[in-house]
Design an enzyme around this catalytic site. Sequence first.
Site, PDB file in Angstrom:
ATOM      1  N   CYS A 123     -64.750  -6.767 106.014  1.00 23.63           N
ATOM      2  CA  CYS A 123     -65.047  -6.736 107.443  1.00 23.63           C
ATOM      3  C   CYS A 123     -64.917  -5.298 107.935  1.00 23.63           C
ATOM      4  CB  CYS A 123     -64.067  -7.606 108.203  1.00 23.63           C
ATOM      5  SG  CYS A 123     -64.038  -9.300 107.618  1.00 23.63           S
TER       6      CYS A 123
ATOM      7  N   ARG B  82     -70.432  -3.535 106.475  1.00 25.57           N
ATOM      8  CA  ARG B  82     -69.292  -4.136 105.790  1.00 25.57           C
ATOM      9  C   ARG B  82     -69.268  -5.660 105.928  1.00 25.57           C
ATOM     10  NH1 ARG B  82     -65.104  -0.424 104.596  1.00 25.57           N
ATOM     11  NH2 ARG B  82     -63.653  -2.158 104.547  1.00 25.57           N
TER      12      ARG B  82
ATOM     13  N   TRP C  25     -67.301 -10.567 107.605  1.00 23.64           N
ATOM     14  CA  TRP C  25     -67.904 -11.220 106.437  1.00 23.64           C
ATOM     15  C   TRP C  25     -66.993 -12.389 106.133  1.00 23.64           C
ATOM     16  CZ3 TRP C  25     -66.735 -12.317 101.262  1.00 23.64           C
ATOM     17  CH2 TRP C  25     -67.830 -12.628 100.442  1.00 23.64           C
TER      18      TRP C  25
ATOM     19  N   ASN D 185     -59.062  -7.701 108.434  1.00 24.30           N
ATOM     20  CA  ASN D 185     -59.926  -7.570 107.267  1.00 24.30           C
ATOM     21  C   ASN D 185     -59.098  -7.969 106.063  1.00 24.30           C
ATOM     22  OD1 ASN D 185     -61.796  -6.779 105.321  1.00 24.30           O
ATOM     23  ND2 ASN D 185     -61.086  -4.647 105.326  1.00 24.30           N
ATOM     24  N   GLY D 186     -59.615  -8.857 105.209  1.00 26.71           N
ATOM     25  CA  GLY D 186     -58.872  -9.241 104.006  1.00 26.71           C
ATOM     26  C   GLY D 186     -58.623 -10.733 103.966  1.00 26.71           C
TER      27      GLY D 186
ATOM     28  N   GLU E  79     -80.328  -3.342  86.298  1.00 21.24           N
ATOM     29  CA  GLU E  79     -80.188  -2.819  87.672  1.00 21.24           C
ATOM     30  C   GLU E  79     -81.481  -3.095  88.470  1.00 21.24           C
ATOM     31  OE1 GLU E  79     -78.063  -1.960  89.696  1.00 21.24           O
ATOM     32  OE2 GLU E  79     -78.942  -0.571  91.129  1.00 21.24           O
TER      33      GLU E  79
ATOM     34  N   LYS F 219     -81.585  -5.280  91.910  1.00 24.30           N
ATOM     35  CA  LYS F 219     -82.144  -4.798  93.175  1.00 24.30           C
ATOM     36  C   LYS F 219     -83.128  -5.820  93.743  1.00 24.30           C
ATOM     37  CE  LYS F 219     -79.864  -2.345  94.086  1.00 24.30           C
ATOM     38  NZ  LYS F 219     -78.735  -1.858  93.367  1.00 24.30           N
TER      39      LYS F 219
ATOM     40  N   GLU G  46     -81.241  -9.026  95.045  1.00 21.06           N
ATOM     41  CA  GLU G  46     -80.474  -8.917  96.283  1.00 21.06           C
ATOM     42  C   GLU G  46     -81.340  -8.531  97.479  1.00 21.06           C
ATOM     43  OE1 GLU G  46     -77.138  -6.205  96.094  1.00 21.06           O
ATOM     44  OE2 GLU G  46     -78.272  -4.670  95.063  1.00 21.06           O
TER      45      GLU G  46
ATOM     46  N   HIS H 265     -85.578 -13.638  70.688  1.00 25.18           N
ATOM     47  CA  HIS H 265     -84.553 -14.628  70.325  1.00 25.18           C
ATOM     48  C   HIS H 265     -84.450 -15.729  71.370  1.00 25.18           C
ATOM     49  CE1 HIS H 265     -83.300 -12.174  66.956  1.00 25.18           C
ATOM     50  NE2 HIS H 265     -83.333 -11.114  67.766  1.00 25.18           N
TER      51      HIS H 265
ATOM     52  N   LYS I  54     -71.110  -4.890 101.977  1.00 17.62           N
ATOM     53  CA  LYS I  54     -71.078  -3.632 101.234  1.00 17.62           C
ATOM     54  C   LYS I  54     -69.820  -3.513 100.380  1.00 17.62           C
ATOM     55  CE  LYS I  54     -72.695   0.397 100.122  1.00 17.62           C
ATOM     56  NZ  LYS I  54     -73.732   0.377  99.078  1.00 17.62           N
TER      57      LYS I  54
HETATM   58  O1  M6R Z   1     -68.177  -0.428  95.940  1.00 18.43           O
HETATM   59  P1  M6R Z   1     -68.421  -0.805  94.513  1.00 18.43           P
HETATM   60  O2  M6R Z   1     -69.204   0.196  93.758  1.00 18.43           O
HETATM   61  O3  M6R Z   1     -67.126  -1.150  93.795  1.00 18.43           O
HETATM   62  O4  M6R Z   1     -69.277  -2.146  94.577  1.00 18.43           O
HETATM   63  C1  M6R Z   1     -69.592  -2.846  93.407  1.00 18.43           C
HETATM   64  C2  M6R Z   1     -70.657  -3.882  93.659  1.00 18.43           C
HETATM   65  O5  M6R Z   1     -70.217  -4.821  94.597  1.00 18.43           O
HETATM   66  C3  M6R Z   1     -71.970  -3.261  94.160  1.00 18.43           C
HETATM   67  O6  M6R Z   1     -72.473  -2.320  93.264  1.00 18.43           O
HETATM   68  C4  M6R Z   1     -73.022  -4.368  94.391  1.00 18.43           C
HETATM   69  O7  M6R Z   1     -73.406  -4.926  93.182  1.00 18.43           O
HETATM   70  C5  M6R Z   1     -74.232  -3.821  95.150  1.00 18.43           C
HETATM   71  N1  M6R Z   1     -74.640  -4.772  96.142  1.00 18.43           N
HETATM   72  C6  M6R Z   1     -75.405  -3.561  94.283  1.00 18.43           C
HETATM   73  O8  M6R Z   1     -76.499  -3.101  94.985  1.00 18.43           O
END
Ligand code: M6R
Length: 619
Positions: free
Chosen positions: A2, A30, A78, A105-106, A488, A492, A495, A511, A614
């Site tokens: 958050c 966040r 969040w 937050n938490g 990766e 992308k 998400e 395989h 984030k």
């Molecule tokens: O802040 P961090 O690098 O520790 O975050 C790790 C993952 O949560 C972050 O890379 C996530 O997979 C992203 N949404 C990818 O785009």
Amino acid sequence: MCGIVGYVGRTMDDTALDVVMEGLTRLEYRGYDSAGVALVTDDGIDAEKRSGKLENLRAALAARPLPTSRTAIGHTRWATHGGPTDGNAHPHRGGEGDRLALIHNGIIENFHVLKKELVEEGVEFRSETDTEVAAKLLGREYDRLGDLTKAMQVVVNRLEGAFTLLAVHADSPGTVVGARRNSPLVVGLGDGENYLGSDVAAFIGHTRQAVELGQDQIVTITPDRHEVIGFDGAPAEGRAYEVTWDAAAAEKGGYPTFMEKEIHEQPHAVADTLLGRTDESGRLVLDEVRISEEQLRGVDRIIIVACGTAAYAGMVAKYAVEHWTRIPVEVSLAHEFRYCDPIVDGTTLVVSISQSGETMDTLMAVKHASDLGAMTLSVCNTHGSTIPRESDAVLYTHAGPEIAVASTKAFLAQITACYILGLYLAQLRGETYADDAKSVMAELQGIPAKIEDLLGRMDRVVEMANFMADTRSVLFLGRNVGYPVAMEGALKLKELAYIHAEGFAAGELKHGPIALIDAGQPVFIVVPSPDTPHELHKKVVSNIQEIRARGARTIVIAHDGDEDVEPYANEVIRIPRCSPMLAPLLAVVPLQIFALHLSTAKGLDVDQPRNLAKSVTVE
Ligand code: M6R
């Protein structure tokens, strides 16, 4: 997870609310399930909160303007406990006459026990959140002690889990009290006004003077002072520093989205991460190392712990670090590492990679590794965040603030930093490959210009993304360092565009996964440099032929001048030529651009995709 903002000033006007709303706008990345604010006014606490994005709160505030104030707190959420409803949105209220407001937050792990205690006392709850328990507890203690800081001290000592709390009370205008454990909180120092934020973005438009709170600390801010104590009540101090970037760095700078801006900042992210890495004699140096060179020389195993994109950066790094140091490197998803009874000892180096430095899964893995006696080193983009603080050594990436939820420039900076680490370890060990350090560093210096060049050739990728907006499934293939790049690319797309996407090791396809290929199936193939050893390039060209023969639509990412791929490619996306290990820094760029534009073509929210946040500060 958050975003949290607090403000105190001297003047009763709209400044407090404006500052908090501006901070929430910058922190919305966040979490964006709901948002709320509370002000201390002449008549007590006035608050407003709404489910959904910040714009819903803005509309509510326009419909019912709040009175003037000089003290405000704000929250963007969040959801963890309780769905994203108006009722579960923060602030939550407590104390006699609901004269206290609190944001959090938490996760408060023992909230069930505490709630039971309060319910037995007759306290009524209006939400399903763990946060309201803290609000009610704090209200009760304030009513008993009549002092917000003392009440906070009692409450935090009863809470288990991770939390940043901010509270205001109607009886204490001009005061905000905050506390933190396993979750970030930074103070911003102004002139006759002070700020609190989950990170400096909350107040960067007003001051660059910051004080980062340590673990288990409480801070009380008034317009003229900030006072820090430990959870035990003993006077304490945070770490003061000056923020080196300005508000513009956290704004879109003319781009339609933060993600597009951040993709275009990648040349800088790599260049800045490379800056100042050598001493006068040309030897590599790290940022903050609390491990002796002798201990590092004795490292016989490296385990990289990270999540999501950061874990893919780690997978890329594994190939390079093993190659340069001959030290075995494992990559473990942080949440798997923490609970798999890992085998580590005093000669194991556990390297965590995190953009935010707050990812709870990664933090817990680092703490666990430390408890087991391993040396810990953090590769991180956020100064003063928790993971570097919990680690024995730090190597900062200098990508600047990354606001878009989907990670882009941090990925490139993480690979760059891990390469610096690998070369540093090679230098320490004096292995054969130590000699390569200079030439690799020199080639890395040329990468930013190549990314710039590549970004100028993305028109066809944008066109493809636009005409593929209805695509239901996309596959990505790669080998060696191209394999994590393929994963990766798939992440992308998942998400950002909510499309089914998978990244495979190209050699694994036969395989099983090759059964997925039928007529028209789009497949991106990350082709290794023709200079890659062991005939790997040829093997990947064969893999392309195999899927093309089964009807796949092949979209090939190949180096300039690699003609071997032409006969089997429906589309070729060219990247500037570079040595095999450095290719991920280029090959991922078209995949980022593709996902960005496909998401845009579908009319989706590029910067804040659904269900995500984030910084993931829950396990
Ligand atoms: O802040 P961090 O690098 O520790 O975050 C790790 C993952 O949560 C972050 O890379 C996530 O997979 C992203 N949404 C990818 O785009």
